[in-house]
Design an enzyme around this catalytic site. Sequence first.
Site, PDB file in Angstrom:
ATOM      1  N   ASP A 148     -39.059  49.915 -14.302  1.00 16.33           N
ATOM      2  CA  ASP A 148     -39.247  48.529 -13.863  1.00 16.33           C
ATOM      3  C   ASP A 148     -39.764  48.566 -12.429  1.00 16.33           C
ATOM      4  O   ASP A 148     -39.101  49.098 -11.534  1.00 16.33           O
ATOM      5  CB  ASP A 148     -37.916  47.772 -13.939  1.00 16.33           C
ATOM      6  CG  ASP A 148     -38.009  46.356 -13.386  1.00 16.33           C
ATOM      7  OD1 ASP A 148     -38.795  45.561 -13.943  1.00 16.33           O
ATOM      8  OD2 ASP A 148     -37.312  46.043 -12.399  1.00 16.33           O
ATOM      9  N   ASP A 150     -40.402  46.797  -9.101  1.00 19.95           N
ATOM     10  CA  ASP A 150     -39.971  45.624  -8.341  1.00 19.95           C
ATOM     11  C   ASP A 150     -40.614  45.684  -6.953  1.00 19.95           C
ATOM     12  O   ASP A 150     -39.974  45.992  -5.951  1.00 19.95           O
ATOM     13  CB  ASP A 150     -38.439  45.602  -8.236  1.00 19.95           C
ATOM     14  CG  ASP A 150     -37.913  44.291  -7.673  1.00 19.95           C
ATOM     15  OD1 ASP A 150     -38.735  43.452  -7.254  1.00 19.95           O
ATOM     16  OD2 ASP A 150     -36.685  44.111  -7.641  1.00 19.95           O
ATOM     17  N   GLU A 152     -41.942  43.908  -3.970  1.00 14.41           N
ATOM     18  CA  GLU A 152     -41.791  42.607  -3.301  1.00 14.41           C
ATOM     19  C   GLU A 152     -42.441  42.654  -1.915  1.00 14.41           C
ATOM     20  O   GLU A 152     -41.769  42.992  -0.951  1.00 14.41           O
ATOM     21  CB  GLU A 152     -40.313  42.255  -3.212  1.00 14.41           C
ATOM     22  CG  GLU A 152     -39.622  42.188  -4.571  1.00 14.41           C
ATOM     23  CD  GLU A 152     -38.182  41.686  -4.516  1.00 14.41           C
ATOM     24  OE1 GLU A 152     -37.785  41.053  -3.519  1.00 14.41           O
ATOM     25  OE2 GLU A 152     -37.460  41.939  -5.483  1.00 14.41           O
ATOM     26  N   TYR A 226     -35.316  32.242  -9.074  1.00 12.49           N
ATOM     27  CA  TYR A 226     -34.142  31.927  -8.256  1.00 12.49           C
ATOM     28  C   TYR A 226     -34.506  32.194  -6.804  1.00 12.49           C
ATOM     29  O   TYR A 226     -35.648  32.585  -6.507  1.00 12.49           O
ATOM     30  CB  TYR A 226     -32.918  32.745  -8.687  1.00 12.49           C
ATOM     31  CG  TYR A 226     -33.157  34.205  -8.977  1.00 12.49           C
ATOM     32  CD1 TYR A 226     -33.297  35.133  -7.953  1.00 12.49           C
ATOM     33  CD2 TYR A 226     -33.243  34.663 -10.294  1.00 12.49           C
ATOM     34  CE1 TYR A 226     -33.509  36.480  -8.218  1.00 12.49           C
ATOM     35  CE2 TYR A 226     -33.455  36.008 -10.570  1.00 12.49           C
ATOM     36  CZ  TYR A 226     -33.588  36.907  -9.527  1.00 12.49           C
ATOM     37  OH  TYR A 226     -33.801  38.241  -9.795  1.00 12.49           O
TER      38      TYR A 226
END
Length: 393
Positions: A148, A150, A152, A226
């Site tokens: 995965d 991620d 950012e 979120y």
Amino acid sequence: MRVSAAPFSRALLALIAFVAMPVLSSSADPVASAPAVSASREIIAYVFPQNRVLAPDEINVRRLTRINYAFANIKDGQIVEGFSHDAENFAILNEAKRTNPSLKILVSVGGWTWSGGFSDAALTPRSRERFILSAVRFIERYKLDGLDIDWEYPGQPGAGNTFRPEDKHNFTLLLAELRLRFDKEQTRLHRRLYTSIATGASSKFLLNTEMDKVQRYVDTVNLMTYDFYVGGPATGHDAPLFHNPADPKNVSADRSVTEYEQAGVPASKIVLGLPFYGRSWGEVENRNNGLFQPGRAARGVHFSYPELPNLIATGFIRHWDSAAAAPYLYNPRTKVFVTYEDPQSIAEKCKYVTAHKLRGIMFWEYSNDTTGILLEAVHGGLTPPPPASSAGN
């Protein structure tokens, strides 16, 4: 304001939940007898133990289709262990597959703090090859089912990370080359290797990526719907499902999903993200029960779900924003506002996932709800009811 983690009461949790959980027969094992998750729906837990060893029975793997173990780091362009007990924890999670053989375990690399190496790793064909080879070795070493990413965020500073305009296309190239290598490796390993990405829910993320191309190379796009209100001078919902017309930021999960679909990501690859935590603001005047009002955010403070009953017991009142399909707490005496997720809001999001034919739900992160109530709400919301009995007909 910060509330200490005191012992909680299930009665108070039920009060916060505001919705009854499914009733199970007292004569049956509620875990063993529950129906499995629909094969077309994912329930993905981000598990973030950091520098501790997971207990063997800590994760209710019967309720999950996938675990994204967070986080591996990037050093010198290669994936490396992030924490001291990662090897032990991967062994524990692999052992849990005896309970749920269909469970998939991926390692999530990066995250907000450790995304600084992605821009360099994706920069050239040689650097991408080095990164991908390290991913293959990491997955084989720990008997994992995939990776995965991620990052950012591509093309954006994130937590002060290195970023470049070239990130936009290099993000695509990294995932395309990763998928190509995994296709070869899974033939050798005799098992499917999965790829996924955790993505920002903002329009800015879409402007800095080529999601119409990226989606071709990943199994799921885990949309972080979120943290819409993090800090800032005014209160708001952390994860509203829909837009409340009074919300000055005009944010919602529905808007993010729509924008991703318009950017070329099929609904069947979108996984809706949930927060298993709450945030608070102080100095919030008693107008509109504290919602969308000026206040002072408690930076870096997260409430785990078991802490919330302490608030109810000390004068907080639960409110439901029907426009946003989101709960919140407000204490008119102390002027403190709390945004959070509960079974009622999760039920609405599960309905949304089903109605919009999304791939499923993921959440950050597992240890924030030791009661299991939020996971049960996700599982119950995405699990189709058993067929009606024909007995006696």
